[in-house]
Motif scaffolding. Sequence first.
Motif, mmCIF file in Angstrom:
data_model
loop_
_atom_site.group_PDB
_atom_site.id
_atom_site.type_symbol
_atom_site.label_atom_id
_atom_site.label_comp_id
_atom_site.label_asym_id
_atom_site.label_seq_id
_atom_site.Cartn_x
_atom_site.Cartn_y
_atom_site.Cartn_z
ATOM 1 N N ARG A 441 -29.246 5.236 47.193
ATOM 2 C CA ARG A 441 -29.246 6.194 46.682
ATOM 3 C C ARG A 441 -28.116 7.203 45.676
ATOM 4 N NH1 ARG A 441 -28.055 11.336 49.501
ATOM 5 N NH2 ARG A 441 -26.770 10.401 51.093
ATOM 6 N N ILE A 442 -28.378 7.514 44.730
ATOM 7 C CA ILE A 442 -26.964 8.142 43.924
ATOM 8 C C ILE A 442 -26.750 9.051 44.920
ATOM 9 C CG2 ILE A 442 -26.647 10.117 42.158
ATOM 10 C CD1 ILE A 442 -28.130 7.707 40.567
ATOM 11 N N SER A 445 -28.165 13.206 46.009
ATOM 12 C CA SER A 445 -29.291 13.206 44.872
ATOM 13 C C SER A 445 -30.307 12.546 46.226
ATOM 14 C CB SER A 445 -29.794 12.917 43.514
ATOM 15 O OG SER A 445 -29.477 11.656 43.496
ATOM 16 N N HIS A 447 -32.567 11.039 44.500
ATOM 17 C CA HIS A 447 -33.141 9.505 43.438
ATOM 18 C C HIS A 447 -32.349 8.315 43.716
ATOM 19 C CE1 HIS A 447 -34.121 12.522 41.219
ATOM 20 N NE2 HIS A 447 -33.766 12.964 40.885
ATOM 21 N N TYR A 448 -33.100 6.695 43.444
ATOM 22 C CA TYR A 448 -32.165 5.851 43.705
ATOM 23 C C TYR A 448 -32.104 4.550 42.456
ATOM 24 C CZ TYR A 448 -33.041 7.420 48.947
ATOM 25 O OH TYR A 448 -32.802 7.728 49.694
ATOM 26 N N ARG A 449 -31.770 4.499 42.306
ATOM 27 C CA ARG A 449 -31.158 3.180 40.947
ATOM 28 C C ARG A 449 -31.263 2.057 41.323
ATOM 29 N NH1 ARG A 449 -34.253 6.930 39.925
ATOM 30 N NH2 ARG A 449 -33.944 8.294 37.638
ATOM 31 N N HIS A 454 -25.297 1.554 38.995
ATOM 32 C CA HIS A 454 -25.348 2.922 39.402
ATOM 33 C C HIS A 454 -24.408 2.661 40.362
ATOM 34 C CE1 HIS A 454 -28.175 4.213 36.593
ATOM 35 N NE2 HIS A 454 -29.031 3.992 36.712
ATOM 36 N N GLN A 455 -23.566 4.125 40.646
ATOM 37 C CA GLN A 455 -22.292 4.140 41.664
ATOM 38 C C GLN A 455 -23.694 4.951 42.942
ATOM 39 O OE1 GLN A 455 -19.471 3.294 42.934
ATOM 40 N NE2 GLN A 455 -19.506 2.086 40.503
ATOM 41 N N VAL A 456 -24.096 4.038 43.945
ATOM 42 C CA VAL A 456 -25.181 4.358 44.855
ATOM 43 C C VAL A 456 -24.317 4.530 46.292
ATOM 44 C CG1 VAL A 456 -26.941 3.961 43.317
ATOM 45 C CG2 VAL A 456 -26.005 2.309 45.031
ATOM 46 N N GLU A 457 -25.525 4.920 48.037
ATOM 47 C CA GLU A 457 -25.427 4.216 48.373
ATOM 48 C C GLU A 457 -26.529 3.831 49.046
ATOM 49 O OE1 GLU A 457 -24.998 8.752 50.070
ATOM 50 O OE2 GLU A 457 -22.690 9.224 49.321
#
Length: 581
Positions: A441-442, A445, A447-449, A454-457
């Motif tokens: 998850r961004i 947000s 949104h999932y990438r 991307h820098q995501v969790e």
Amino acid sequence: MVTRYLPILTWARKYNRETFSADLVAALIVTIMLIPQSLAYALLAGLPPEVGLYASIAPLLVYTLFGTSMTLAVGPVAVASLMTASAVGEIAARGTPEYLGTAIALALISGLMLIAMGIARLGFLANFLSHPVISGFITASAVLIAFGQLKNILGIQIEGHNLVEQVLDLSTNLPEADFTTFLIGVSVFAFLVWARRSLAPLLTRTGVSAPLSGSLSKAAPVVAVIASTLAVVVLGQHAQGVAIVGDIPRGLPRPALPNLDLELMNTLLFPALMIGVVGYVETISVAQTLAAKRRQRIDPDQELIALGAANVGSAISGGFPVTGGFSRSVVNFDAGAKTPAAGTFTAIGIALATAFFTPFLFFLPKATLAATIIVAVLSLIDIETIRRTWGYSKSDFTAMLGTIIGTLAMGVEIGIAIGVMASLALFLSRTARPHVAIVGRIPGSEHYRNVKRHQVETTPGLLSIRVDESLYFPNAKYLEDAVNAAVSADPNIRNVVLMCTAINYIDSSALESLEQINLRLEDAGIKLHLSEVKGPVLDRLERVDFLTNLSGKIFLSQYQADRYCIGSNADTSQPSQSRNR
């Protein structure tokens, strides 16, 4: 139903004097352009020149009844003529009645196949000819056509079904070249190239309106025909070895069906299909391009019927396979044609020329027609598309290159077959190994990438995986391996969410793979969930017991699945997918 199969009943109701005038003017310009083209393309197909005129009359009349394009001009074209020569040349010798009869039969069979495809609404089959394949095929065909016409420019014989054979034959016969013929051919070629590039601007600078200048520049081939014919007559060059067209029978063709036997039909089925499909792709491309400029609509399936009927009309009138021509359609559009009636007026003009003016073409040099063909096909060599395809997609370039090499080295039918097979093979290769991404998850947000982009969790114990392709038998095992590999890499995983955003279809083989994934994960104490499943896909899954046996749940969104799996802010009141997606 009637107006669908006879579009003339729709546009004819609004026909008026203004439309008639516009169509008549456009027809006059196209007729002037079409006469030398028809003669040239008949010679390219290895047929008597009058056959090109025959193939330019009935098809236009028939298309007026069945066509949905307001400006498409149907008739002989370079690529179809080359394919005709290639197919018929395998069966009969040029100049024989059998050769002509086979070409006529080829048009009939191709037309009937297109009509059947149109009635069955099979226009989508043309999509198997990708743009790179078609572009590569047309480019290679243009090279073959241009090189093959050197025999008429040089006044020698060049035989062969591919470029290699033609090059070898040229090197052998080159010492026999006729200088006078070469001079005529080169002069006409230079004049036509100059006229195409510079005549319209020159006329505009002298005060002629831009539309009229463009139309007059299109009549350059007629000027070349008249000038070169007069030169031969005055100087008596035909007696010095310059090949001329010779006697062209006066009068219109008598309608008749070609003689067909079962063996001939079987032999012609594949080339007829190839000519029909390639011609249809070219036709629909031209028709849609021109229609878009006027915000008009083209019916692809009806165009199959119209083109098929045009080919049947060509066969009955003694012609050969036809299709929608790009150059003449553009001229028809630019000249102001409003309806397919312009094609009818063009057909009348060609018929009048066939009935009364063919004796004046007796001394027309074949080198002039050859130069006309070469100038016409050089514009088909699309180097820019080859360059762009190379930079954008190496796999598409591979299919294009295979088509070009196959066409040049082995002939037109084998070349396009190689292109189709290469496209299908590359498609299967791509879809058999789809892009699979682990997503997160961004921050801030829903949104999932891709975690690699991307820098995501990411949530501990949760594997969110997205497959960017529909699931079917070639890639079913690939998905199994991807899930197994990701789970094996992290022993802490307790939930797997398959993000189905890009999945539009799941076949039976892929369903079995999903069942196996579910069982293996369940045996390992891991739950399998699905998120963002599209409505039609969910409908199919509900027909079987997969959802009943699914160890996890189906979520409307990936965010909802994520929240549920981490045990906080879970929305358990609506755990299942919306049926309206």
